[in-house]
Structure formats: structure tokens, C-alpha cells
Design a protein around this motif. Sequence first.
Motif, PDB file in Angstrom:
ATOM      1  N   SER A   1     -37.554 -47.889  17.949  1.00 44.60           N
ATOM      2  CA  SER A   1     -37.341 -47.491  16.553  1.00 44.60           C
ATOM      3  C   SER A   1     -38.666 -47.156  15.879  1.00 44.60           C
ATOM      4  O   SER A   1     -38.763 -46.189  15.104  1.00 44.60           O
TER       5      SER A   1
ATOM      6  N   ARG B   1     -33.461 -49.407  10.241  1.00 47.47           N
ATOM      7  CA  ARG B   1     -32.422 -50.373  10.626  1.00 47.47           C
ATOM      8  C   ARG B   1     -31.247 -49.649  11.276  1.00 47.47           C
ATOM      9  O   ARG B   1     -30.705 -50.103  12.291  1.00 47.47           O
TER      10      ARG B   1
ATOM     11  N   LEU C   1     -37.152 -59.441  17.787  1.00 49.27           N
ATOM     12  CA  LEU C   1     -37.569 -58.083  17.444  1.00 49.27           C
ATOM     13  C   LEU C   1     -38.930 -58.099  16.755  1.00 49.27           C
ATOM     14  O   LEU C   1     -39.687 -57.122  16.827  1.00 49.27           O
TER      15      LEU C   1
ATOM     16  N   ALA D   1     -35.493 -52.285  21.468  1.00 51.16           N
ATOM     17  CA  ALA D   1     -34.918 -51.441  20.419  1.00 51.16           C
ATOM     18  C   ALA D   1     -35.873 -51.340  19.230  1.00 51.16           C
ATOM     19  O   ALA D   1     -35.983 -50.278  18.600  1.00 51.16           O
ATOM     20  N   ALA D   2     -36.572 -52.424  18.930  1.00 55.08           N
ATOM     21  CA  ALA D   2     -37.554 -52.400  17.834  1.00 55.08           C
ATOM     22  C   ALA D   2     -38.706 -51.460  18.163  1.00 55.08           C
ATOM     23  O   ALA D   2     -39.134 -50.659  17.324  1.00 55.08           O
TER      24      ALA D   2
ATOM     25  N   LEU E   1     -37.693 -53.335   8.950  1.00 49.04           N
ATOM     26  CA  LEU E   1     -36.756 -53.683  10.015  1.00 49.04           C
ATOM     27  C   LEU E   1     -36.582 -55.192  10.114  1.00 49.04           C
ATOM     28  O   LEU E   1     -35.456 -55.707  10.147  1.00 49.04           O
TER      29      LEU E   1
ATOM     30  N   TYR F   1     -32.275 -48.576  14.768  1.00 50.04           N
ATOM     31  CA  TYR F   1     -32.310 -49.766  15.621  1.00 50.04           C
ATOM     32  C   TYR F   1     -30.889 -50.182  16.039  1.00 50.04           C
ATOM     33  O   TYR F   1     -30.618 -50.443  17.222  1.00 50.04           O
ATOM     34  N   SER F   2     -29.976 -50.213  15.077  1.00 48.90           N
ATOM     35  CA  SER F   2     -28.591 -50.614  15.365  1.00 48.90           C
ATOM     36  C   SER F   2     -27.912 -49.637  16.307  1.00 48.90           C
ATOM     37  O   SER F   2     -27.169 -50.039  17.210  1.00 48.90           O
TER      38      SER F   2
ATOM     39  N   CYS G   1     -42.061 -55.594  17.502  1.00 48.37           N
ATOM     40  CA  CYS G   1     -42.841 -54.895  16.470  1.00 48.37           C
ATOM     41  C   CYS G   1     -44.321 -55.214  16.597  1.00 48.37           C
ATOM     42  O   CYS G   1     -45.177 -54.324  16.482  1.00 48.37           O
TER      43      CYS G   1
END
Length: 334
Positions: free
Chosen positions: A55, A33, A92, A51-52, A82, A36-37, A96
Motif C-alpha cells: 500500500s 486503507r 502492519l 499488504a501495508a 493506515l 490495503y483492504s 510500515c
Amino acid sequence: MSDYHHSPVSYFLDTSPKPGIVYSKTMGEFDIRGHYSRLLDEDSTKSMPIAAMESLAALCDASKANTIHELLSSIEIGSNALIDSVPNSISLTAGCAMFTKFISSHTHDDPGDFEAFKKKLQENGHLFAQSAREARFKIAEIGVKMVMDGITIMVHGYSRCAVGILTLAAKRGIKFKVIVTETRPSCQGLKVAKELRDLGVPVAVIDDNAVAYAMKKCKCILIGAESIFTDASIINIMGTHQMALAARKYSRKVYVATETHKFVDIFPLDQFDIPIEQDVINFNPPEGVDGPMPQTELGFVDYTESELIEGFITEVGLLTPNQVADRIVMMRFQ
């Protein structure tokens, strides 16, 4: 809760005292997390699905898995951690799912050298995320063909894909105008207005409640989407649905500019069936709140039916709602 949950394996522990943390017996912990942030904070142009994906690629890099099963388990549990730690995780979730499916499709061989095989998978994962990032540029090239001299386009919210189309049109010397809603409370419309005015595009910013009043002055609507569902309905920033309804009243076509990695195979029935918790209607507001309920950093979203949408401008071309629905259903068999 995500759809990815299965029974835990010994390689990764299923219990996470902190949201968004993946715990491994060999790797220690990985703050997916937090990673990702940071990606979103460092690059405001990056979408949630990308972003997912990135990550999960970073999780693969950090993994000390010794078998394909352990590597896939780490990706699965990382996805769960996540998704469960992020409010409004629909888009997201799509990232994934696509990353997991992509990696899984490359694991059918029985490698003699697992370390070399794992490295190749990791490289492919990064390449896949890079390919998804480039989709926005292809969308701009396809969408710019729809922007003609003299046209006035109405925009709601800040969509990177929609703004990308208009930016490219301006840079190519096409003369057009834009009506953009202020999009309160985030005021995303002001960001759209500034970027386009800096390129010399005439822009009129209107109050959100002036959409129906201004509708006859535009030729078409150009918006983005956070997610696209199985029937080609969408969720997008609050106010999209009422704009689409006004567009139908005045026979204006609505186009959605979006990447295909936002396609999600779920089928909500209406506004109140989308799998997002948002406190829009509250008859017992907290003390000190006299007006609308405060919105989260992501903002409220609403649901727009596919019959209100003319077409989707994607990196694979201009698609009808039926074509989008067909592609999402086909994702089940890929």
C-alpha cells in the motif's frame, strides 16, 4: 496512535476527515486503507505487513513529490493514516516501519534528476515487498527439515507459514499426523484440517478445551504469530498462551513459524499491556449477548512469553528466542 507522528509538512495536509485517507495538495486524496483492504480481500494468503508495504509502494507511485523530503513525508503520513485506521495494527506497523526504513536508507544521495531517482526508489520499494512475500517459501524449506516420519504435531489457528511447512512435508512424502484445535469462533482449524486432509495427511480436530488432554499425544507444537516483540514474546490467536502452558507441563516444545518482517520493537509486560483494544472480559455486555463477547473479523489475540517458546522458524533460519531478541534490538541501528 502510532509512533510515527511528527509535525505535518505543507506538501501533505495532516487533517483527515475520513479514516485511512491521505490528503495531498497536489495529488488530491489517496485511500490507503481502502487499498490495503482490497489487497487482503483479493489474496487471502497475503499477510498484514506485506499488504501495508504494498500500500505504501502504491502511495509512492501516486505521489507527485518534487523532493526527497516531500516523498518521505508522504510515506510517513500514509503510514500514520493506515495504522490509525486499522484495529489491531501491530503487525502492519512492522511492515510500515520496515518499508519506511528501507526507503530512507536509499535517500542519502543528492540526485541530479529527482524524477529518475524517485522512480528508482519506487521500484526498490516494490522489490522489497516482493522479497518479503517470498520469505514464506524459505520458511517452508527450513521448517520441513523438522518434520520427521511418524511424528504427530499439534497446531492452533491458521498460520500460512506453519501450514506451508506441513504442506511441503506432505508433498515430499513425509508420513506425519496433525492434531489441530477447532479454534473457535473463527474455526480456523477446520481450514487447516481440510487443506492437509486433501494432501492425505491424517488430521484430528479437537475442541479448544481439549488441548491439555491431547498434549501427550503430540511430539511438538507448531504455531504462527501476528507479531514478535523485543523480548521474543509473541501475540497470536487467542488460546496460544494456554496451549504453550500445557506444552510446558508435558515437556513439549513450541515452535513459531514466522517471517522476520513481523518483528516489532516494543516491550509489553503481559496480556493487558499489548497495544490492542479487545473486549474479552465484559461485566456489562450489550443487550442480547449472553455468552462470550463477539469477536472482530481479526479475532482476539493473546500474549505468550518467550520462555514458553523453543524456537522461531524464519526465512533466515531456526532462531532461539535470544537470537530473535538480538535481531530486533539491532533493528534500531539499521
